[in-house]
Design a protein around this motif. Sequence first.
Motif, PDB file in Angstrom:
ATOM      1  N   GLY A   9       2.342   1.723 -60.177  1.00 59.67           N
ATOM      2  CA  GLY A   9       2.416   0.487 -60.959  1.00 59.67           C
ATOM      3  C   GLY A   9       3.617  -0.353 -60.564  1.00 59.67           C
ATOM      4  O   GLY A   9       3.525  -1.580 -60.443  1.00 59.67           O
ATOM      5  N   LYS A  10       4.751   0.302 -60.358  1.00 53.26           N
ATOM      6  CA  LYS A  10       5.958  -0.409 -59.924  1.00 53.26           C
ATOM      7  C   LYS A  10       5.747  -1.061 -58.561  1.00 53.26           C
ATOM      8  O   LYS A  10       6.190  -2.189 -58.321  1.00 53.26           O
ATOM      9  N   LEU A  11       5.069  -0.343 -57.664  1.00 55.80           N
ATOM     10  CA  LEU A  11       4.800  -0.895 -56.339  1.00 55.80           C
ATOM     11  C   LEU A  11       3.856  -2.098 -56.435  1.00 55.80           C
ATOM     12  O   LEU A  11       4.080  -3.123 -55.787  1.00 55.80           O
ATOM     13  N   LEU A  12       2.837  -1.998 -57.258  1.00 56.87           N
ATOM     14  CA  LEU A  12       1.922  -3.126 -57.446  1.00 56.87           C
ATOM     15  C   LEU A  12       2.639  -4.328 -58.051  1.00 56.87           C
ATOM     16  O   LEU A  12       2.410  -5.473 -57.631  1.00 56.87           O
ATOM     17  N   ASP A  13       3.528  -4.088 -59.012  1.00 54.00           N
ATOM     18  CA  ASP A  13       4.331  -5.178 -59.584  1.00 54.00           C
ATOM     19  C   ASP A  13       5.214  -5.821 -58.520  1.00 54.00           C
ATOM     20  O   ASP A  13       5.358  -7.046 -58.462  1.00 54.00           O
ATOM     21  N   PHE A  14       5.800  -4.987 -57.677  1.00 55.08           N
ATOM     22  CA  PHE A  14       6.640  -5.481 -56.583  1.00 55.08           C
ATOM     23  C   PHE A  14       5.823  -6.380 -55.657  1.00 55.08           C
ATOM     24  O   PHE A  14       6.268  -7.471 -55.289  1.00 55.08           O
ATOM     25  N   TYR A  15       4.626  -5.923 -55.288  1.00 55.02           N
ATOM     26  CA  TYR A  15       3.758  -6.735 -54.434  1.00 55.02           C
ATOM     27  C   TYR A  15       3.434  -8.076 -55.088  1.00 55.02           C
ATOM     28  O   TYR A  15       3.469  -9.116 -54.448  1.00 55.02           O
ATOM     29  N   GLU A  16       3.107  -8.048 -56.369  1.00 53.22           N
ATOM     30  CA  GLU A  16       2.747  -9.265 -57.079  1.00 53.22           C
ATOM     31  C   GLU A  16       3.912 -10.261 -57.112  1.00 53.22           C
ATOM     32  O   GLU A  16       3.727 -11.456 -56.858  1.00 53.22           O
ATOM     33  N   GLY A  27       1.029  -1.800 -38.319  1.00 53.36           N
ATOM     34  CA  GLY A  27       0.634  -0.969 -39.448  1.00 53.36           C
ATOM     35  C   GLY A  27       1.724  -0.730 -40.473  1.00 53.36           C
ATOM     36  O   GLY A  27       1.531   0.011 -41.423  1.00 53.36           O
ATOM     37  N   THR A  28       2.872  -1.351 -40.285  1.00 52.24           N
ATOM     38  CA  THR A  28       3.951  -1.216 -41.262  1.00 52.24           C
ATOM     39  C   THR A  28       4.245  -2.574 -41.901  1.00 52.24           C
ATOM     40  O   THR A  28       3.924  -3.615 -41.347  1.00 52.24           O
ATOM     41  N   VAL A  29       4.863  -2.542 -43.053  1.00 52.13           N
ATOM     42  CA  VAL A  29       5.234  -3.754 -43.768  1.00 52.13           C
ATOM     43  C   VAL A  29       6.653  -4.136 -43.365  1.00 52.13           C
ATOM     44  O   VAL A  29       7.551  -3.298 -43.359  1.00 52.13           O
ATOM     45  N   VAL A  30       6.841  -5.414 -43.028  1.00 52.98           N
ATOM     46  CA  VAL A  30       8.151  -5.907 -42.599  1.00 52.98           C
ATOM     47  C   VAL A  30       8.553  -7.073 -43.500  1.00 52.98           C
ATOM     48  O   VAL A  30       7.795  -8.018 -43.684  1.00 52.98           O
ATOM     49  N   PHE A  31       9.751  -6.987 -44.063  1.00 52.34           N
ATOM     50  CA  PHE A  31      10.293  -8.028 -44.923  1.00 52.34           C
ATOM     51  C   PHE A  31      11.419  -8.756 -44.205  1.00 52.34           C
ATOM     52  O   PHE A  31      12.221  -8.128 -43.510  1.00 52.34           O
ATOM     53  N   GLN A  32      11.482 -10.077 -44.398  1.00 44.85           N
ATOM     54  CA  GLN A  32      12.594 -10.855 -43.858  1.00 44.85           C
ATOM     55  C   GLN A  32      13.864 -10.605 -44.667  1.00 44.85           C
ATOM     56  O   GLN A  32      14.951 -10.549 -44.128  1.00 44.85           O
ATOM     57  N   ASP A  33      13.710 -10.451 -45.983  1.00 45.95           N
ATOM     58  CA  ASP A  33      14.820 -10.234 -46.902  1.00 45.95           C
ATOM     59  C   ASP A  33      15.174  -8.749 -46.929  1.00 45.95           C
ATOM     60  O   ASP A  33      14.346  -7.907 -47.288  1.00 45.95           O
ATOM     61  N   GLY A  34      16.398  -8.428 -46.562  1.00 49.12           N
ATOM     62  CA  GLY A  34      16.839  -7.034 -46.513  1.00 49.12           C
ATOM     63  C   GLY A  34      16.772  -6.341 -47.863  1.00 49.12           C
ATOM     64  O   GLY A  34      16.445  -5.155 -47.937  1.00 49.12           O
ATOM     65  N   VAL A  38      14.669  -2.882 -48.717  1.00 47.00           N
ATOM     66  CA  VAL A  38      15.258  -1.680 -49.314  1.00 47.00           C
ATOM     67  C   VAL A  38      14.506  -1.282 -50.578  1.00 47.00           C
ATOM     68  O   VAL A  38      14.194  -0.105 -50.788  1.00 47.00           O
ATOM     69  N   THR A  39      14.195  -2.261 -51.410  1.00 47.14           N
ATOM     70  CA  THR A  39      13.462  -1.976 -52.645  1.00 47.14           C
ATOM     71  C   THR A  39      12.093  -1.397 -52.335  1.00 47.14           C
ATOM     72  O   THR A  39      11.679  -0.404 -52.939  1.00 47.14           O
ATOM     73  N   PHE A  40      11.392  -1.997 -51.379  1.00 50.60           N
ATOM     74  CA  PHE A  40      10.081  -1.496 -50.978  1.00 50.60           C
ATOM     75  C   PHE A  40      10.185  -0.057 -50.472  1.00 50.60           C
ATOM     76  O   PHE A  40       9.386   0.803 -50.840  1.00 50.60           O
ATOM     77  N   GLN A  41      11.159   0.207 -49.630  1.00 51.59           N
ATOM     78  CA  GLN A  41      11.306   1.542 -49.055  1.00 51.59           C
ATOM     79  C   GLN A  41      11.599   2.584 -50.132  1.00 51.59           C
ATOM     80  O   GLN A  41      11.066   3.697 -50.096  1.00 51.59           O
ATOM     81  N   LYS A  42      12.414   2.222 -51.111  1.00 52.63           N
ATOM     82  CA  LYS A  42      12.712   3.145 -52.214  1.00 52.63           C
ATOM     83  C   LYS A  42      11.457   3.459 -53.014  1.00 52.63           C
ATOM     84  O   LYS A  42      11.205   4.626 -53.355  1.00 52.63           O
ATOM     85  N   LEU A  43      10.669   2.431 -53.322  1.00 55.70           N
ATOM     86  CA  LEU A  43       9.420   2.652 -54.057  1.00 55.70           C
ATOM     87  C   LEU A  43       8.470   3.524 -53.245  1.00 55.70           C
ATOM     88  O   LEU A  43       7.866   4.466 -53.772  1.00 55.70           O
TER      89      LEU A  43
END
Length: 64
Positions: A9-16, A27-34, A38-43
Amino acid sequence: MSEYITDHGKLLDFYEKNWGSWKTAGGTVVFQDGHLAVTFQKLRDQIIATGKELDQQYKAMSEE
């Protein structure tokens, strides 16, 4: 099990909240904002760890 569901649920909220702020590369997710990366990787790590715990618990119950 509830922790696993809560983590998803937290990951889905993060995506939203951060929709469109990532791209996929190989095949991996890449964020411009560091910070988002970090938040994505922790989740992601939490979901993987909780999933492994569930697997171990299930195996232990199956062996009994």
